[in-house]
Design a protein around this motif. Structure first.
Motif, PDB file in Angstrom:
ATOM      1  N   VAL A 197      28.581 -14.957 -55.441  1.00  0.00           N
ATOM      2  CA  VAL A 197      27.424 -14.350 -54.763  1.00  0.00           C
ATOM      3  C   VAL A 197      27.884 -12.966 -54.302  1.00  0.00           C
ATOM      4  O   VAL A 197      28.995 -12.817 -53.780  1.00  0.00           O
ATOM      5  CB  VAL A 197      26.976 -15.172 -53.540  1.00  0.00           C
ATOM      6  CG1 VAL A 197      25.743 -14.535 -52.886  1.00  0.00           C
ATOM      7  CG2 VAL A 197      26.684 -16.607 -53.942  1.00  0.00           C
ATOM      8  N   SER A 198      27.045 -11.965 -54.533  1.00  0.00           N
ATOM      9  CA  SER A 198      27.398 -10.606 -54.113  1.00  0.00           C
ATOM     10  C   SER A 198      26.910 -10.344 -52.698  1.00  0.00           C
ATOM     11  O   SER A 198      25.883 -10.879 -52.264  1.00  0.00           O
ATOM     12  CB  SER A 198      26.766  -9.581 -55.056  1.00  0.00           C
ATOM     13  OG  SER A 198      27.249  -9.738 -56.373  1.00  0.00           O
ATOM     14  N   PHE A 199      27.652  -9.495 -52.008  1.00  0.00           N
ATOM     15  CA  PHE A 199      27.188  -9.029 -50.706  1.00  0.00           C
ATOM     16  C   PHE A 199      26.169  -7.903 -50.878  1.00  0.00           C
ATOM     17  O   PHE A 199      26.364  -6.976 -51.668  1.00  0.00           O
ATOM     18  CB  PHE A 199      28.339  -8.416 -49.896  1.00  0.00           C
ATOM     19  CG  PHE A 199      29.157  -9.399 -49.126  1.00  0.00           C
ATOM     20  CD1 PHE A 199      28.594 -10.107 -48.070  1.00  0.00           C
ATOM     21  CD2 PHE A 199      30.502  -9.595 -49.425  1.00  0.00           C
ATOM     22  CE1 PHE A 199      29.371 -11.005 -47.329  1.00  0.00           C
ATOM     23  CE2 PHE A 199      31.274 -10.492 -48.699  1.00  0.00           C
ATOM     24  CZ  PHE A 199      30.706 -11.201 -47.646  1.00  0.00           C
ATOM     25  N   SER A 200      25.113  -7.982 -50.099  1.00  0.00           N
ATOM     26  CA  SER A 200      24.283  -6.815 -49.851  1.00  0.00           C
ATOM     27  C   SER A 200      24.407  -6.612 -48.347  1.00  0.00           C
ATOM     28  O   SER A 200      23.719  -7.272 -47.560  1.00  0.00           O
ATOM     29  CB  SER A 200      22.838  -7.101 -50.282  1.00  0.00           C
ATOM     30  OG  SER A 200      22.052  -5.958 -50.118  1.00  0.00           O
ATOM     31  N   LEU A 201      25.344  -5.774 -47.960  1.00  0.00           N
ATOM     32  CA  LEU A 201      25.638  -5.645 -46.523  1.00  0.00           C
ATOM     33  C   LEU A 201      24.462  -4.961 -45.840  1.00  0.00           C
ATOM     34  O   LEU A 201      24.133  -3.801 -46.115  1.00  0.00           O
ATOM     35  CB  LEU A 201      26.942  -4.884 -46.320  1.00  0.00           C
ATOM     36  CG  LEU A 201      28.191  -5.653 -46.791  1.00  0.00           C
ATOM     37  CD1 LEU A 201      29.448  -4.805 -46.623  1.00  0.00           C
ATOM     38  CD2 LEU A 201      28.340  -6.983 -46.037  1.00  0.00           C
ATOM     39  N   GLY A 202      23.795  -5.710 -44.978  1.00  0.00           N
ATOM     40  CA  GLY A 202      22.517  -5.277 -44.412  1.00  0.00           C
ATOM     41  C   GLY A 202      22.663  -4.156 -43.402  1.00  0.00           C
ATOM     42  O   GLY A 202      23.642  -4.096 -42.656  1.00  0.00           O
ATOM     43  N   ASP A 203      21.665  -3.268 -43.398  1.00  0.00           N
ATOM     44  CA  ASP A 203      21.660  -2.190 -42.408  1.00  0.00           C
ATOM     45  C   ASP A 203      20.728  -2.580 -41.269  1.00  0.00           C
ATOM     46  O   ASP A 203      19.603  -2.114 -41.160  1.00  0.00           O
ATOM     47  CB  ASP A 203      21.293  -0.843 -43.025  1.00  0.00           C
ATOM     48  CG  ASP A 203      19.970  -0.860 -43.775  1.00  0.00           C
ATOM     49  OD1 ASP A 203      19.540  -1.975 -44.176  1.00  0.00           O
ATOM     50  OD2 ASP A 203      19.368   0.201 -43.946  1.00  0.00           O
ATOM     51  N   GLY A 204      21.249  -3.448 -40.423  1.00  0.00           N
ATOM     52  CA  GLY A 204      20.456  -3.989 -39.322  1.00  0.00           C
ATOM     53  C   GLY A 204      20.071  -2.941 -38.296  1.00  0.00           C
ATOM     54  O   GLY A 204      19.142  -3.146 -37.516  1.00  0.00           O
ATOM     55  N   LEU A 205      20.785  -1.835 -38.292  1.00  0.00           N
ATOM     56  CA  LEU A 205      20.474  -0.780 -37.328  1.00  0.00           C
ATOM     57  C   LEU A 205      19.851   0.436 -38.005  1.00  0.00           C
ATOM     58  O   LEU A 205      19.929   1.550 -37.493  1.00  0.00           O
ATOM     59  CB  LEU A 205      21.749  -0.386 -36.561  1.00  0.00           C
ATOM     60  CG  LEU A 205      22.439  -1.542 -35.822  1.00  0.00           C
ATOM     61  CD1 LEU A 205      23.654  -1.029 -35.049  1.00  0.00           C
ATOM     62  CD2 LEU A 205      21.476  -2.251 -34.864  1.00  0.00           C
ATOM     63  N   ARG A 206      19.220   0.241 -39.142  1.00  0.00           N
ATOM     64  CA  ARG A 206      18.584   1.378 -39.823  1.00  0.00           C
ATOM     65  C   ARG A 206      17.460   1.926 -38.959  1.00  0.00           C
ATOM     66  O   ARG A 206      16.865   1.200 -38.154  1.00  0.00           O
ATOM     67  CB  ARG A 206      18.050   0.939 -41.182  1.00  0.00           C
ATOM     68  CG  ARG A 206      16.895  -0.026 -41.113  1.00  0.00           C
ATOM     69  CD  ARG A 206      16.234  -0.212 -42.476  1.00  0.00           C
ATOM     70  NE  ARG A 206      15.195  -1.234 -42.414  1.00  0.00           N
ATOM     71  CZ  ARG A 206      15.402  -2.521 -42.686  1.00  0.00           C
ATOM     72  NH1 ARG A 206      16.587  -2.958 -43.039  1.00  0.00           N
ATOM     73  NH2 ARG A 206      14.407  -3.392 -42.595  1.00  0.00           N
ATOM     74  N   PRO A 207      17.167   3.210 -39.114  1.00  0.00           N
ATOM     75  CA  PRO A 207      16.101   3.818 -38.314  1.00  0.00           C
ATOM     76  C   PRO A 207      14.733   3.288 -38.729  1.00  0.00           C
ATOM     77  O   PRO A 207      14.479   3.063 -39.904  1.00  0.00           O
ATOM     78  CB  PRO A 207      16.218   5.310 -38.636  1.00  0.00           C
ATOM     79  CG  PRO A 207      16.891   5.352 -39.980  1.00  0.00           C
ATOM     80  CD  PRO A 207      17.809   4.169 -40.022  1.00  0.00           C
TER      81      PRO A 207
END
Lengths: 625, 625
Positions: free
Chosen positions: B375-385
């Motif tokens: 499984v690949s990571f899609s490292l989430g941008d939880g602090l995106r604007p």
């Protein structure tokens, strides 16, 4: 016949003010200098004021009768200058409405219905020059220039609360890419920009109904919408409604590209009822007069057409004077040859006669006409690329260089001038267009069609071109000519016109924000704040198309109660990130913030320590919180 | 109940091949390596072949039964490697379909209907690592890599005729902005890109149905579409039809963002029927399992959910491990706080427990799971604007730096990784995102949502974001997550999904053309040539949406005869610029070209002379030609 009647009803609907909006006016140094803005009342008591292109139509106080035309905005200003005079005008010809106006009775009836729209034309007194550029260069600030200054600034008071945070403003500071936009636009700044040719105010003295606006890279990016007459012209209401529809959604300028029958009469209807500058391509009408045979065009017919349209009040003419005989063969190996209609007409003429373009040869004669009425040049890009693979080629740039040469001739006559640009240009080749135009055309405003960044999106070319338009607008283009979803496929209907305009308002606004136009971002901030506060109605009303936004929302959560609910349909009441954020914020404010700050500081200081210790992860200070 | 039946009919329609198109396959070094392409037959005998994401669905030969799932593409390849094994798998829990699955009977029925979709899961043998990155780093070229190479190249033969002109190719040469795209993608190139982490091939060993594809800046720009389960899950046909609809229009990846009831069961339906990689956000399901209370989340529940979904065959997981306790307060003064759902869930958890995120703390444990299934990571941008005014702030970039740190940990485990990016960013701030991401995250593929360039276009955010998407795609983003017209307003319906995908295909293609991806422009050239040749049907069929293009055309000129006419509705038969251009070209070929060339030469030489003579205008050589 119900058509005029049904279009009257349609026009009445098209005139309705936007939701929660009312027209207000900024008053200048004289009582008759009234600059329209649209004030949007928010549910929290704020008022957000935005640029308004819709003219008196969205003012419920205004009495509109399309058979009488709009009231005069500039009449007194023009008269007071004392450098122009009413005159008899050119004698109308049967050919003015085309060579094949088969139903003379119907045409006579159409003309009679709008007889009140006839005006005695005005032109410069002998030896005078009535262009805004001429005044500007003499150091005169005209009411038109003051109008533009007030209009570009709008109301700034409401923006203050969105610009309080100096750190944020610093972070978001635009990148003007060479533009020099002052914080406040003064009338003197407008004068200076017009004097040096970096901006134009298209405002024929025979179009006193116009609300002046400026096109220049140091002002807000403007958009143009094209309209044309209906195949069967049914009524003045129908033609005027198209115009009103276009300016309702934000067209700053409208080009009347009518062809075929009754175009003189249709133009009277449009100009007399238009608060925005009207542009035309006079060669289209000239071609009608010679039965569509390009070879039969003559300078005399063209010249007569210029005067005819200048007397009617057209504000700018697209003239393809850069399509020179010597450039035509440069297009022979192109994938799509010459795609500009005006360009191909002139190319055909040049080849048929084996001589230089009469537009190029008579360019000074044309200037002499333009300056008597203050018609601005929109120097046409007749050799613009018609597909990505023809972009930035020798033919295109050869013409552009000639347009630069012609700009200097126009300026010698103090004739306001902008330069038309492509067309079809892949993203990585857009900057070269802007750079070349700025250099070659001495910063005369650039007015581009798109450009379309790819060719595989028929049906969606408003999107393919909005990408290029936003980029070139940021780079310095002053006005963007819209493209509708029907581009390359057919004639745009009412909804297509709206789709094209909204796509281009997006592109223009994206450019304004990127350039850092003072206050451009404030409306985004107000809308984002409304979004965060769950003020749904405000979010709709601050957008470019409140009705569509509300309709989309209501499809999922139709109940009125949902519009004050502190959640939205994407996540539902439990799962809403904005709701959670508010909780996080409250929590941080209560007890967490100071501590978190200390924690953050401590962590930064300790980072090296952790690295040395081989610790990859933060070891929590409060293991079980 | 008619619903399943009506969706069966809908699915049958959604499966219809595109006009004039047929599926063909490129065969690799083994017979079971069959790479799909779509061949479009033009009316002039040419065949244009394009990338095809639609899977077997558009192949009329393929027998499709959504209750059986798609045939296996990769099953033999996975088995042959001998490093994985079938195993019992995790024991299903009632909670898997949510904590409030009120209608147990209905759920049982739904599960029973799709019982044939159950598979025994596969995982790495003890101590083995089954990721494509692991193989790549060992120097192994997998069938998946070869598949990707063939797929990225497509058929190149037909392009040759559009690339014959060396001068044109030179003029149009792309600007890769740091990308290194070879003329031909070899399997070895794919291996090398995967080995260094610059590309990923999302391909869970439990998703053998997938047609492998690559996400990386040196490949074609890809797009992702999000789908979610219906409020009332009615049938497997309904859920699968959404997927088929999305890949029909060109989605390279699909994220299943289902929430609420029956999500485990729905996921089985989707993965088993999907030829494209499927991504999920496992924290959504974990939250369902704890009744929607973020504070109640635990590592154990999350870990169990990862295994559950990995066994089902999900290809990549969005994991918001960069939302660290210390960063949360950085969002407190934002205009719109934290807008990522995953980000706000984790922020809430961290604040409630006053401790570091369990995702961050257990990141190596997560890697251990990922590499057992690839499984690949899609490292989430939880602090995106969440709005322009929060763009590029400290919170956003603090998280991005952590994602870079996590990337290196993931790579230590040979786990494939991509990085999610914003969001809302004005045009002039986009480059900084790309630059920072490339630097901080060591060229791991960037996967951005838009970005939206302005905030005032609710209802049209697919356009406001396509502008940013095209730009960031050109700058190096590998995959663009689509935005639909309903963004911020409600749940997208079927047409919204299509509108979002088309807008993003435009953005991705514009980026490919600008980067100079070999052959990207050939399709534009083929369409432009068809346009110039008045091959209307070919123009429609080469576009992104043939049906809409044809429909728009037919609105104005509905007769079949018009589609072979050498004019179009915009100008009519007399006034068509392309027709005139053809005449100009014929004329030039006949007698004018040699002469015009001589004229042009002569003029260049004489230019100085004219200037010295004070002559501004060209004096025609043939005054009355």
């Amino acid at each position: 016949m119900n058509a005029p009647d049904s279009f009257s009803h349609l026009l009445a609907r098209t005139r309705e003010p936007f939701p929660a909006s009312c027209k207000s006016y900024l008053i200048g140094t004289r009582a008759d200098l009234r600059v329209p803005v649209r004030d949007i009342a928010l549910t929290n008591g704020e008022v957000v004021s935005v640029y308004d292109t819709s003219g008196p139509y969205t003012d419920p106080q205004a009495l509109i009768d399309v058979r009488q035309g709009l009231g005069s905005v500039r009449g007194a200003w023009i008269a007071e200058r004392g450098d122009s005079e009413l005159y008899e005008g050119r004698k109308p010809l049967a050919l003015d409405d085309g060579s094949k106006s088969e139903d003379a009775a119907r045409l006579a009836q159409l003309r009679a219905e709008a007889a009140a729209l006839q005006r005695r034309p005005r032109r410069a007194r002998s030896g005078a020059n009535v262009t805004q550029m001429h005044y500007a260069r003499k150091g005169i600030i005209t009411p038109e220039m003051e109008f533009v200054a007030l209009r570009e600034n709008g109301k700034r008071e409401w923006m203050a609360q969105y610009q309080q945070d100096a750190a944020r403003e610093q972070r978001l500071m635009g990148n003007p890419l060479g533009a020099s936009i002052p914080k406040i636009i003064t009338p003197e700044f407008v004068r200076d920009e017009v004097a040096r040719g970096r901006a134009i105010i298209p405002a024929n003295i025979n179009h006193p109904e116009v609300e002046p606006m400026a096109i220049g890279r140091n002002f807000l990016v403007k958009i143009n919408a094209n309209i044309g007459n209906s195949a069967v012209t049914s009524s003045i209401e129908e033609e005027v409604e198209k115009l009103v529809w276009a300016i309702r959604w934000g067209a700053d300028n409208v080009m009347d590209l009518s062809t075929g029958k009754n175009i003189h009469t249709t133009r009277d209807w449009i100009v007399r009822n238009s608060p925005v500058p009207i542009g035309t391509v006079p060669i289209y009408q000239a071609l009608e007069k010679v039965g569509g045979i390009a070879e039969d065009l003559t300078w005399e017919i063209f010249r007569d057409t210029l005067i005819e349209q200048a007397e009617q009040g057209v504000d700018y003419f697209t003239i393809h004077a850069g399509v020179r005989l010597a450039y035509i063969h440069l297009t022979a190996q192109r994938r799509t040859g010459i795609v500009s209609r005006g360009g191909s007409i002139m190319a055909k003429w040049c080849m048929a006669h084996h001589r230089e373009s009469f537009l190029y040869e008579h360019f000074e004669d044309i200037c002499d006409i333009m300056k008597q009425y203050d018609v601005s040049f929109s120097l046409g890009d007749g050799l613009r690329p018609g597909c990505a693979s023809d972009a930035n080629d020798e033919a295109q740039f050869a013409e552009l260089h000639t347009l630069g040469e012609l700009t200097q001739i126009a300026w010698k006559h103090d004739v306001q001038t902008m330069i038309e640009g492509p067309g079809h240009v892949p993203m990585h080749m857009i900057q070269a267009n802007m750079t070349e135009q700025l250099k070659t055309c001495h910063e005369a405003p650039f007015y581009t069609l798109g450009p379309l960044t790819i060719d595989i999106a028929p049906g969606y070319d408003h999107i393919a071109s909005a990408i290029g338009a936003a980029m070139i607008g940021w780079m310095g283009t002053a006005m963007l000519c819209y493209v509708t979803p029907k581009e390359h496929l057919g004639l745009p209907d009412r909804d297509d016109v709206k789709q094209g305009i909204i796509a281009y308002k997006i592109a223009a606004h994206a450019a304004d924000v990127a350039k850092g136009h003072p206050g451009a971002r404030a409306r985004d901030d107000a809308l984002s704040q409304a979004r965060f506060d769950f003020r749904w109605q405000d979010q709709f009303n601050l957008g470019l198309d409140p009705e569509t936004a509300q309709e989309y929302h209501d499809e999922t959560l139709p109940k009125d109660s949902a519009k004050v609910a502190h959640f939205c349909s994407m996540c539902g009441p439990k799962f809403c990130s904005m709701k959670i954020t508010q909780e996080v914020r409250d929590f941080a404010a209560q007890k967490g913030l100071a501590e978190a700050d200390a924690l953050h500081q401590g962590m930064a200081e300790k980072a090296g320590e952790f690295q040395r210790a081989g610790g990859r992860f933060y070891v929590p200070l409060h293991p079980q919180g």
